[in-house]
Enzyme design. Structure first.
Site, PDB file in Angstrom:
ATOM      1  N   SER A 147     -11.451   2.979   4.660  1.00  0.00           N
ATOM      2  CA  SER A 147     -11.511   4.034   5.683  1.00  0.00           C
ATOM      3  C   SER A 147     -12.501   5.103   5.236  1.00  0.00           C
ATOM      4  O   SER A 147     -12.549   5.450   4.050  1.00  0.00           O
ATOM      5  CB  SER A 147     -10.143   4.691   5.858  1.00  0.00           C
ATOM      6  OG  SER A 147      -9.151   3.721   6.068  1.00  0.00           O
ATOM      7  N   GLU A 230      -0.303   8.400  -1.631  1.00  0.00           N
ATOM      8  CA  GLU A 230      -0.814   7.865  -0.363  1.00  0.00           C
ATOM      9  C   GLU A 230       0.329   7.683   0.633  1.00  0.00           C
ATOM     10  O   GLU A 230       0.227   8.038   1.798  1.00  0.00           O
ATOM     11  CB  GLU A 230      -1.510   6.519  -0.605  1.00  0.00           C
ATOM     12  CG  GLU A 230      -1.953   5.836   0.696  1.00  0.00           C
ATOM     13  CD  GLU A 230      -2.809   4.597   0.468  1.00  0.00           C
ATOM     14  OE1 GLU A 230      -2.828   4.071  -0.658  1.00  0.00           O
ATOM     15  OE2 GLU A 230      -3.461   4.169   1.435  1.00  0.00           O
TER      16      GLU A 230
HETATM   17  C1  LIG Z   1      -6.083   0.981   9.184  1.00  0.00           C
HETATM   18  C2  LIG Z   1      -6.206   0.569   7.753  1.00  0.00           C
HETATM   19  C3  LIG Z   1      -6.863   1.381   6.841  1.00  0.00           C
HETATM   20  C4  LIG Z   1      -6.992   0.995   5.499  1.00  0.00           C
HETATM   21  N1  LIG Z   1      -7.688   1.813   4.643  1.00  0.00           N
HETATM   22  C5  LIG Z   1      -7.864   1.419   3.357  1.00  0.00           C
HETATM   23  C6  LIG Z   1      -8.667   2.211   2.468  1.00  0.00           C
HETATM   24  O1  LIG Z   1      -9.194   3.257   2.837  1.00  0.00           O
HETATM   25  N2  LIG Z   1      -8.861   1.779   1.219  1.00  0.00           N
HETATM   26  C7  LIG Z   1      -8.303   0.615   0.760  1.00  0.00           C
HETATM   27  O2  LIG Z   1      -8.480   0.307  -0.420  1.00  0.00           O
HETATM   28  N3  LIG Z   1      -7.549  -0.181   1.580  1.00  0.00           N
HETATM   29  C8  LIG Z   1      -7.336   0.200   2.865  1.00  0.00           C
HETATM   30  N4  LIG Z   1      -6.591  -0.590   3.718  1.00  0.00           N
HETATM   31  C9  LIG Z   1      -6.108  -1.881   3.217  1.00  0.00           C
HETATM   32  C10 LIG Z   1      -4.607  -2.015   3.054  1.00  0.00           C
HETATM   33  O3  LIG Z   1      -4.158  -1.296   1.934  1.00  0.00           O
HETATM   34  C11 LIG Z   1      -4.302  -3.515   2.926  1.00  0.00           C
HETATM   35  O4  LIG Z   1      -4.659  -4.109   4.151  1.00  0.00           O
HETATM   36  C12 LIG Z   1      -2.857  -3.785   2.626  1.00  0.00           C
HETATM   37  O5  LIG Z   1      -2.533  -3.374   1.329  1.00  0.00           O
HETATM   38  C13 LIG Z   1      -2.500  -5.291   2.791  1.00  0.00           C
HETATM   39  O6  LIG Z   1      -3.381  -6.099   2.108  1.00  0.00           O
HETATM   40  P1  LIG Z   1      -4.078  -7.348   2.833  1.00  0.00           P
HETATM   41  O7  LIG Z   1      -4.707  -6.863   4.106  1.00  0.00           O
HETATM   42  O8  LIG Z   1      -4.954  -8.009   1.833  1.00  0.00           O
HETATM   43  O9  LIG Z   1      -2.883  -8.315   3.242  1.00  0.00           O
HETATM   44  P2  LIG Z   1      -2.117  -9.335   2.286  1.00  0.00           P
HETATM   45  O10 LIG Z   1      -1.756  -8.670   1.018  1.00  0.00           O
HETATM   46  O11 LIG Z   1      -2.924 -10.597   2.191  1.00  0.00           O
HETATM   47  O12 LIG Z   1      -0.797  -9.596   3.094  1.00  0.00           O
HETATM   48  C14 LIG Z   1      -0.718 -10.564   4.161  1.00  0.00           C
HETATM   49  C15 LIG Z   1       0.743 -10.624   4.614  1.00  0.00           C
HETATM   50  O13 LIG Z   1       1.576 -11.113   3.534  1.00  0.00           O
HETATM   51  C16 LIG Z   1       2.654 -10.201   3.295  1.00  0.00           C
HETATM   52  N5  LIG Z   1       2.953 -10.140   1.852  1.00  0.00           N
HETATM   53  C17 LIG Z   1       2.057 -10.032   0.845  1.00  0.00           C
HETATM   54  N6  LIG Z   1       2.712  -9.962  -0.344  1.00  0.00           N
HETATM   55  C18 LIG Z   1       4.038 -10.003  -0.076  1.00  0.00           C
HETATM   56  C19 LIG Z   1       5.211  -9.970  -0.876  1.00  0.00           C
HETATM   57  N7  LIG Z   1       5.132  -9.861  -2.206  1.00  0.00           N
HETATM   58  N8  LIG Z   1       6.419 -10.038  -0.259  1.00  0.00           N
HETATM   59  C20 LIG Z   1       6.502 -10.139   1.112  1.00  0.00           C
HETATM   60  N9  LIG Z   1       5.412 -10.183   1.920  1.00  0.00           N
HETATM   61  C21 LIG Z   1       4.204 -10.123   1.342  1.00  0.00           C
HETATM   62  C22 LIG Z   1       2.138  -8.858   3.784  1.00  0.00           C
HETATM   63  O14 LIG Z   1       3.202  -7.984   4.107  1.00  0.00           O
HETATM   64  C23 LIG Z   1       1.320  -9.267   5.009  1.00  0.00           C
HETATM   65  O15 LIG Z   1       2.150  -9.424   6.128  1.00  0.00           O
HETATM   66  C24 LIG Z   1      -6.433  -0.239   5.058  1.00  0.00           C
HETATM   67  C25 LIG Z   1      -5.771  -1.068   5.984  1.00  0.00           C
HETATM   68  C26 LIG Z   1      -5.659  -0.677   7.306  1.00  0.00           C
HETATM   69  C27 LIG Z   1      -4.943  -1.583   8.263  1.00  0.00           C
END
Ligand SMILES: Cc1cc2nc3c(=O)[nH]c(=O)nc-3n(C[C@H](O)[C@H](O)[C@H](O)COP(=O)(O)OP(=O)(O)OC[C@H]3O[C@@H](n4cnc5c(N)ncnc54)[C@H](O)[C@@H]3O)c2cc1C
Length: 393
Positions: A147, A230
């Site tokens: 972001s 955060e």
């Molecule tokens: C609007 C927005 C703004 C963001 N801004 C930033 C930012 O500024 N900087 C930054 O660094 N990141 C940012 N993010 C990223 C955000 O932190 C990640 O998208 C989030 O941590 C999830 O990681 P992922 O997308 O890789 O999903 P994944 O980790 O691949 O997860 C996929 C699915 O699996 C589930 N899952 C994963 N592990 C487990 C577990 N152990 N137990 C149960 N379920 C699980 C998750 O809940 C999810 O449903 C942003 C995301 C959004 C949507």
């Protein structure tokens, strides 16, 4: 010890010496920082007075009554809510002196280079590499969902510095200059049509060792400070009654009797009460924060925020019927901040979908609450002692 009376006197002096009506906004904010009235619980010389955090409200009320400008906290939320507490806890004196003032005044926007294509929930698996070269570190890798990267001057960054150690132990935390020629920011278009976040490519980015926060290899611990803050900053903003997502729906309900049904009335009342409970829980959490760093309660707060926003914005679209399906403008804008107010119901509905992903997904936060609040058995973690380089990716 600074008390409320002294803070009032100091605030009145600031207002007398820098009348808001005739002082440029940033000049006023700089003077406020120098007077120690920016965040009163910060140390003297860094925008604070070492005063109890709870007394910030005294200063804010005096300044608001005098019509003084604020630092637009929503625009600089990542800096204020996440970078600043980490800089304060782990930065050297030079780092704190250099970064905290322009951060608080809003002259320098910050972003968070944490998530990667292969490391989101499992953030400790991150692959961006930082290799030491004399007094600098050379960073290569890719970050995603960043972001505000398109407007940021600085970033908080975590990178792998020792692939031979288990994943949590070989990470180091840095401040990254977003104007370095090796930083490339590309927009990522979201479900709303806008691109408020980005993918960021880092190619031979050079970071001075002086911009490391905490010890080399201790970045995971440093990152916990950021992540705990955060969750509080996403879910725990101070808002007036009906100041959150429930506000626009309640307004539509009052102004549009033609849309009302008995079933929607009952659901609106339920969500109104839930919103009020969430708001007051936020107040309580802020009072707990007076005593120290946020704990897992912040995760619970953020969980509730995401659930409520999605339920309320869903109800709003339903209430508006056909009108709720209109989505006027698909131009790919690059907003500086997320603002639910002044937007149509469709935007709120679509944008709130991200609330259960950003800052830790709902599933991951439930795990945290299960383990750290309820004391339930932890998830199996088989890779905890395996060198990062040997992990399956
Ligand atoms: C609007 C927005 C703004 C963001 N801004 C930033 C930012 O500024 N900087 C930054 O660094 N990141 C940012 N993010 C990223 C955000 O932190 C990640 O998208 C989030 O941590 C999830 O990681 P992922 O997308 O890789 O999903 P994944 O980790 O691949 O997860 C996929 C699915 O699996 C589930 N899952 C994963 N592990 C487990 C577990 N152990 N137990 C149960 N379920 C699980 C998750 O809940 C999810 O449903 C942003 C995301 C959004 C949507």
């Amino acid at each position: 010890m600074t008390d409320a009376a002294e803070l009032r006197t100091r605030t009145q002096r600031l207002l007398a010496e820098h009348p808001p009506a005739t002082t440029a906004r940033e000049d006023f904010l700089r003077a406020r920082f120098d007077a120690g009235l920016a965040w009163v619980h910060y140390p003297v010389g860094l925008g604070g007075l070492d005063a109890p955090r709870s007394l910030q409200a005294v200063v804010d009320a005096e300044l608001a009554a005098a019509g003084a400008p604020d630092n637009d906290p929503r625009r600089i939320g990542i800096g204020l809510g996440m970078a600043a507490p980490t800089l304060l806890a782990y930065g050297s004196d030079e780092v704190k002196q250099r970064f905290l003032k322009p951060l608080w005044v809003g002259e320098e926007v910050w972003c968070q280079l944490f998530s990667e294509p292969g490391a989101g929930s499992d953030l400790a698996a991150l692959a961006t590499r930082a290799v030491r070269d004399g007094d600098t570190w050379v960073v290569n890798g890719q970050k995603v969902w960043t972001s505000s990267a398109h407007v940021a001057r600085w970033a908080i960054l975590i990178a792998r510095t020792d692939p031979d150690l288990p994943k949590h132990r070989g990470i180091t935390y840095f401040v990254c200059d977003m104007t370095d020629p090796g930083v490339e920011v590309r927009p990522l278009r979201q479900i709303t049509g806008e691109a408020e976040f980005n993918e960021v490519f880092l190619t031979d980015v050079r970071i001075p060792d002086a911009h490391r926060l905490g010890e080399a290899g201790d970045g995971w611990r440093v990152a916990q400070t950021t992540l705990m803050n955060e969750r509080v900053s996403i879910g725990g903003a101070r808002i007036p009654r009906e100041g959150g997502m429930i506000g626009p729906v309640a307004k539509t309900w009052r102004e549009r009797p033609d849309l009302r049904t008995h079933d929607l009335h009952r659901r609106l009342l339920d969500l109104w009460v839930d919103s009020e409970v969430a708001r007051l829980t936020g107040e309580r959490l802020r009072q707990q924060l007076v005593a120290g760093q946020p704990g897992p309660e912040g995760s619970a707060m953020k969980l509730g925020f995401a659930r409520l926003n999605q339920a309320i914005s869903g109800l709003e679209v339903e209430l508006l019927g056909d009108e709720g399906l209109l989505y006027g403008d698909w131009t790919m804008r690059r907003p500086e901040l997320v603002d639910f107010t002044g937007r149509d119901a469709g935007y709120r509905y679509l944008r709130s979908k991200g609330n259960s992903i950003e800052g830790g997904t709902t599933e991951v936060l439930l795990n945290i609450v299960a383990e750290r609040v309820l004391g339930l058995p932890p998830e199996p973690r088989n890779d905890k002692d395996v060198a990062w380089k040997d992990l399956a990716r």
